[in-house]
Write a protein that holds these residues in place. Sequence first.
Motif, PDB file in Angstrom:
ATOM      1  N   SER A  10      -5.070  -8.904   7.944  1.00  0.00           N
ATOM      2  CA  SER A  10      -4.024  -8.607   8.943  1.00  0.00           C
ATOM      3  C   SER A  10      -3.482  -7.409   8.491  1.00  0.00           C
ATOM      4  O   SER A  10      -3.045  -7.166   7.262  1.00  0.00           O
ATOM      5  N   PHE A  11      -2.944  -6.452   9.363  1.00  0.00           N
ATOM      6  CA  PHE A  11      -1.812  -5.572   9.007  1.00  0.00           C
ATOM      7  C   PHE A  11      -0.570  -5.962   9.686  1.00  0.00           C
ATOM      8  O   PHE A  11      -0.579  -5.872  11.009  1.00  0.00           O
ATOM      9  N   GLY A  12       0.366  -6.323   8.812  1.00  0.00           N
ATOM     10  CA  GLY A  12       1.602  -7.022   9.383  1.00  0.00           C
ATOM     11  C   GLY A  12       1.177  -8.177  10.213  1.00  0.00           C
ATOM     12  O   GLY A  12       0.503  -9.078   9.773  1.00  0.00           O
ATOM     13  N   LYS A  13       1.605  -8.480  11.638  1.00  0.00           N
ATOM     14  CA  LYS A  13       1.199  -9.610  12.570  1.00  0.00           C
ATOM     15  C   LYS A  13      -0.180  -9.233  13.130  1.00  0.00           C
ATOM     16  O   LYS A  13      -0.666 -10.219  13.745  1.00  0.00           O
ATOM     17  N   ASP A  54      -7.352 -10.803   3.151  1.00  0.00           N
ATOM     18  CA  ASP A  54      -6.299 -11.604   2.894  1.00  0.00           C
ATOM     19  C   ASP A  54      -7.214 -13.169   2.625  1.00  0.00           C
ATOM     20  O   ASP A  54      -6.692 -13.957   1.951  1.00  0.00           O
TER      21      ASP A  54
END
Lengths: 243, 217
Positions: A10-13, A54
């Motif tokens: 993920s990039f941020g949300k 992640d």
Amino acid sequence: MIELKDIHKSFGKVEVLKGITASVEKGEVVCIVGPSGSGKSTILRCINGLESYDRGEISVEGLKVDRDAPSIVKVRTQVSMVFQRFNLFPHRTALENVIEGPLFVKKEPRAQALERGRALLAQVGLAEKADAHPPQLSGGQQQRVAIARALAMQPKAILFDEPTSALDPELVGDVLGVMRKLADDGMTMVVVTHEMGFARDVADRVLFIDGGVIVEQGPAKALLNQPQHPRTQDFLRRVLHPL
Amino acid sequence: MKGFWHDAAEFFPILMSGVALTIVVTIGSLLLSTVLGLIWAMMRVSGIKALSMLSASLINVIRGIPIIVLLFYLYFVMPDLGVTLSALQAAILGLGIAYSAYQAENFRAGIEAIDKGQIEAAQSIGMGWWLTMRRVVLPQAVRIVLPPYGNVMIMMLKDSSQASTITVAELALQGKLIASSTFKNTSVFTLVALMYLTMSIPLILLVRHFEKRAGKR
């Protein structure tokens, strides 16, 4: 040789990779195609640790890819990368760009690195440009130097991140020609590309990615000529017949 | 005018001994500020939070204290703490520390101006952090950093006059001493100003040269 198991990122949300599982065998040429923002480049960048992931596990020749572990240097010397914007070092000549890794990372003797560097530049058709600085070269020439730089590390595989997207159309052929020759010589390659002709002719396998998942994968010709999934069909129609 | 030339001939040798000290203070503190500035900047971009924060606070503390107070501290307070410095040592140390903050910010800006793709290319051929800095980032950052670096050199040359406040007999102090003993203020300070200007001009030309070179790419 390269294994990805259930990769999430993920990039941020925004979750850009939602469980990618794939593998690349030695000597195989795999093209990754799909719409912009689908996560294609992120997959490549995860494989050589330019990006962290992640969840899941990536390994190269059995070595786990972890960008924060010292072993990442070993992964990167085995898997080279060619970038969309070439990213040559502008303060060094073409030849110096090529020998930088062998000299300072692999600590090869200078004479040996120079000799091999020259041979590699000749291999990509740029023997006479050895002493030119990148700004003096065309985009296509720069990209071929970048390929020589990647080869100089004597990698087991090369990752290509949209290698022809930043090029003028008439320069694309030279770069694809060099890549085709590499494929013919048995180099393991993972190529993110919009060049469907190249994918069809050169790739063994194609992965179609959309929305962070592999929508469809299979032998290049079969997938590109007779896509099964509606999203693949729609994408290929738009790319191949934009009007 | 005739009087000025006469005075100039008389005071020139004494003022020249001041010039020598001015140059020593400037070069000494320039070297020190460059080394310290580079260290602060590297800590700042190291990606290690503790080092980066330490460097940021150091820079702010240094920036927040006037040079003259820093000099007084080094020269008058340090002996109470058991560290006695000569006036020249205190001057070089004080100016070097004071300017290291500006150098650090300049170096950091230069490093951060380098395209991220350069760092990724270096990493992709297996370079670690230090090798990437040494072989890829710093050589390119130098071009960006040189013009403001030249300006700092000019400012340091002029600010070396602050060393006069802690008895370093550099150009400004020599001038003041002559003026107060001869009352020839106009001649002396005109001469002093001209001498600073003469030293600055080569530096100003150097900055212009740097700017031209940096603009080439």
